[in-house]
Design a protein around this motif. Structure first.
Motif, PDB file in Angstrom:
ATOM      1  N   UNK A 145      28.843  44.641  41.474  1.00  0.00           N
ATOM      2  CA  UNK A 145      28.647  45.523  42.758  1.00  0.00           C
ATOM      3  C   UNK A 145      30.678  45.043  43.025  1.00  0.00           C
ATOM      4  N   UNK A 146      31.221  44.530  42.934  1.00  0.00           N
ATOM      5  CA  UNK A 146      32.230  44.226  43.541  1.00  0.00           C
ATOM      6  C   UNK A 146      32.522  43.020  44.299  1.00  0.00           C
ATOM      7  N   UNK A 147      31.033  41.952  43.398  1.00  0.00           N
ATOM      8  CA  UNK A 147      31.586  40.968  44.525  1.00  0.00           C
ATOM      9  C   UNK A 147      31.133  40.182  42.903  1.00  0.00           C
ATOM     10  N   UNK A 148      30.901  38.176  43.729  1.00  0.00           N
ATOM     11  CA  UNK A 148      31.324  37.462  42.451  1.00  0.00           C
ATOM     12  C   UNK A 148      31.020  37.647  41.432  1.00  0.00           C
ATOM     13  N   UNK A 149      32.084  37.451  39.964  1.00  0.00           N
ATOM     14  CA  UNK A 149      31.377  37.900  38.793  1.00  0.00           C
ATOM     15  C   UNK A 149      31.839  38.964  38.527  1.00  0.00           C
ATOM     16  N   UNK A 150      32.071  40.089  39.413  1.00  0.00           N
ATOM     17  CA  UNK A 150      32.748  40.948  38.770  1.00  0.00           C
ATOM     18  C   UNK A 150      34.053  41.689  38.656  1.00  0.00           C
ATOM     19  N   UNK A 151      34.440  40.889  38.657  1.00  0.00           N
ATOM     20  CA  UNK A 151      36.239  40.633  37.051  1.00  0.00           C
ATOM     21  C   UNK A 151      36.047  39.900  36.217  1.00  0.00           C
ATOM     22  N   UNK A 152      36.533  41.108  35.064  1.00  0.00           N
ATOM     23  CA  UNK A 152      36.988  40.882  33.785  1.00  0.00           C
ATOM     24  C   UNK A 152      37.803  40.599  33.431  1.00  0.00           C
ATOM     25  N   UNK A 153      38.784  41.235  33.807  1.00  0.00           N
ATOM     26  CA  UNK A 153      40.129  41.154  33.006  1.00  0.00           C
ATOM     27  C   UNK A 153      40.890  41.693  34.725  1.00  0.00           C
TER      28      UNK A 153
ATOM     29  N   UNK B 256      48.460  37.883  34.155  1.00  0.00           N
ATOM     30  CA  UNK B 256      47.494  38.264  33.760  1.00  0.00           C
ATOM     31  C   UNK B 256      46.608  38.027  33.473  1.00  0.00           C
ATOM     32  N   UNK B 257      44.769  37.796  33.746  1.00  0.00           N
ATOM     33  CA  UNK B 257      44.228  37.248  34.057  1.00  0.00           C
ATOM     34  C   UNK B 257      42.361  37.304  33.049  1.00  0.00           C
ATOM     35  N   UNK B 258      42.021  37.165  32.360  1.00  0.00           N
ATOM     36  CA  UNK B 258      40.976  37.506  31.770  1.00  0.00           C
ATOM     37  C   UNK B 258      39.870  36.150  31.957  1.00  0.00           C
ATOM     38  N   UNK B 259      38.358  36.349  32.529  1.00  0.00           N
ATOM     39  CA  UNK B 259      36.817  35.767  32.713  1.00  0.00           C
ATOM     40  C   UNK B 259      36.436  36.671  31.280  1.00  0.00           C
ATOM     41  N   UNK B 260      36.113  36.030  30.191  1.00  0.00           N
ATOM     42  CA  UNK B 260      34.971  36.798  29.714  1.00  0.00           C
ATOM     43  C   UNK B 260      33.918  36.814  29.602  1.00  0.00           C
TER      44      UNK B 260
END
Length: 227
Positions: free
Chosen positions: A68-76, A35-39
């Motif tokens: 829209x799928x670019x940098x900063x999109x991934x939350x978890x 798992x990885x989370x990016x609060x």
């Protein structure tokens, strides 16, 4: 074996990972395979879905729609799709941040609904349009397949009857040269397309298909509204 410019690709990858990059000092690396989370990437409008990554293994991914799928999109990103396991890791994000989510887009799986309800309790759940389209198209194809089996059964009965009478069974052909069961088989791809994308042959085939099976026409028109 050397790669481009005589550089061994695997060796370069290993050297980059262990020495050039900051991977060894990356704090989440001990659990990153699970798992990885990016609060810090949280937003008011999120999406949650399952995807197949390495070797077909399923992962649950939460993204911020704003980027829209670019940098900063991934939350978890969490290995597996079991609700309790996913909830446990998403809950590592501060409750206040999770409470600020206004809307979350998801498919119709009960597990995704449960995860969204538990982790983002104040968010409105919106069914992903892609999954609605997929269900509509699957239902349309099931109708076509059902009629094809019926046409094949009818043909088989006529073949048996002709043999009993020492005759050769010759199926009736439509104006385009298809038999009914061929029409149903060859109409598969045109039902995935909108009318303006049909070829001339597909237009003719669709016209005959819809005349013979009006309910397929109704279902096709309904599926267009979901696309």
């Amino acid at each position: 074996m050397g790669g481009f410019f005589g550089v061994n690709g695997k060796k370069l990858q290993r050297q980059y990972k262990k020495h050039l990059s900051s991977f060894t000092a990356w704090v989440p690396r001990e659990h990153a395979h699970q798992w990885i989370v990016y609060p810090e990437n949280m937003g008011t409008h999120l999406s949650i879905d399952e995807v197949a990554l390495s070797q077909g293994e399923l992962y649950t991914i939460v993204t911020n729609k704003k980027f829209k799928g670019k940098k900063g999109s991934l939350v978890a990103i969490i290995a597996g799709t079991k609700a309790e396991q996913v909830i446990e890791h998403i809950s590592k994000i501060d409750y206040k941040k999770r409470s600020s989510v206004q809307e979350i887009t998801l498919d119709m799986a009960n597990s995704m609904k449960l995860i969204s309800k538990r982790c983002f309790s104040k968010a409105i759940q919106v069914t992903d349009r892609f999954h609605v389209q997929k269900l509509a198209l699957e239902a349309l194809q099931e109708m076509r397949i059902k009629y094809r089996w019926e046409a094949m059964d009818a043909d088989n009965q006529l073949i048996v009857l002709a043999k009993r009478e020492n005759k050769v069974y010759i199926p009736k052909l439509l104006s385009n040269g298809d038999s009914v069961k061929q029409l149903l088989a060859r109409s598969r791809y045109l039902l995935y397309k909108s009318r303006e994308k049909w070829t001339q042959n597909q237009q003719e085939r669709a016209q005959m298909l819809f005349e013979l099976y009006p309910d397929i026409k109704i279902a096709y028109n309904g599926s267009l509204k979901e696309r």
